[in-house]
Design a protein around this motif. Sequence first.
Motif, short mmCIF file in Angstrom:
data_model
loop_
_atom_site.label_atom_id
_atom_site.label_comp_id
_atom_site.label_asym_id
_atom_site.label_seq_id
_atom_site.Cartn_x
_atom_site.Cartn_y
_atom_site.Cartn_z
N LYS A 85 47.53 62.79 43.96
CA LYS A 85 48.43 62.31 45.00
C LYS A 85 49.68 61.72 44.35
O LYS A 85 49.59 60.77 43.57
CB LYS A 85 47.76 61.25 45.87
N LEU A 86 50.81 62.29 44.67
CA LEU A 86 52.08 61.80 44.19
C LEU A 86 52.67 60.81 45.19
O LEU A 86 52.51 60.97 46.41
CB LEU A 86 53.07 62.94 43.97
N SER A 87 53.35 59.82 44.66
CA SER A 87 54.02 58.83 45.50
C SER A 87 55.50 58.80 45.16
O SER A 87 55.89 59.06 44.01
CB SER A 87 53.42 57.44 45.30
N CYS A 88 56.28 58.44 46.14
CA CYS A 88 57.73 58.32 45.94
C CYS A 88 58.21 57.09 46.71
O CYS A 88 57.97 56.98 47.92
CB CYS A 88 58.44 59.57 46.43
N ILE A 89 58.84 56.18 46.01
CA ILE A 89 59.38 54.97 46.63
C ILE A 89 60.90 55.06 46.62
O ILE A 89 61.51 55.38 45.59
CB ILE A 89 58.93 53.72 45.88
N VAL A 90 61.48 54.77 47.76
CA VAL A 90 62.94 54.86 47.91
C VAL A 90 63.50 53.49 48.25
O VAL A 90 63.03 52.83 49.18
CB VAL A 90 63.31 55.87 49.00
N VAL A 126 65.42 56.51 43.83
CA VAL A 126 64.22 57.28 44.12
C VAL A 126 63.32 57.28 42.88
O VAL A 126 63.80 57.57 41.77
CB VAL A 126 64.58 58.74 44.49
N ARG A 127 62.06 56.94 43.08
CA ARG A 127 61.16 56.88 41.93
C ARG A 127 59.82 57.50 42.29
O ARG A 127 59.14 57.05 43.21
CB ARG A 127 60.95 55.44 41.48
N GLU A 128 59.44 58.53 41.54
CA GLU A 128 58.16 59.20 41.73
C GLU A 128 57.12 58.64 40.77
O GLU A 128 57.45 58.15 39.69
CB GLU A 128 58.28 60.71 41.46
N SER A 129 55.87 58.78 41.17
CA SER A 129 54.76 58.40 40.30
C SER A 129 53.52 59.18 40.72
O SER A 129 53.51 59.80 41.79
CB SER A 129 54.49 56.89 40.38
N GLY A 130 52.50 59.13 39.87
CA GLY A 130 51.23 59.73 40.22
C GLY A 130 50.89 61.02 39.52
O GLY A 130 49.79 61.54 39.69
N GLY A 131 51.83 61.56 38.76
CA GLY A 131 51.55 62.79 38.05
C GLY A 131 50.59 62.57 36.88
O GLY A 131 50.25 61.44 36.55
N GLY A 132 50.17 63.67 36.26
CA GLY A 132 49.29 63.58 35.12
C GLY A 132 48.60 64.90 34.85
O GLY A 132 48.84 65.88 35.56
#
Length: 124
Positions: free
Chosen positions: A19-24, A4-10
């Motif tokens: 908008k946060l994204s999560c790729i599984v 599981v990997r999140e991205s988009g924070g800041g």
Amino acid sequence: QVHVRESGGGPVQAGDSLKLSCIVSGRTFSNYYMGWFRQAPGKEREFVARIGRTGDSTSYADSVKGRFTISRDNAKNAVYLQMNSLVPEDTALYYCAVRLNPGLFSTPAVYDYWGQGTQVTVSS
């Protein structure tokens, strides 16, 4: 193994959107129930939103209802968290989580896989 990997924070200003994204990766994404949680310094991890396997069922914490929207794209193995009208109290490390079984969705303990989190910092 499920990754599981999140991205988009800041860092953002109050009132901004993010908008946060999560790729599984791993097993069949469309079989997973998905959730977003967050944890602020010195506080317990708290439920933010969840979405069913087809995306037709969602739930939100009262604190984000009407401002945040969870969605998923099973073709991309992705789940998203659109956050609008951000306030400083939304500042936290945001986690994406995978749940293999139906049932309680707001308790962190029932989730099976977690990402490392993505930091969201909202300044006034």
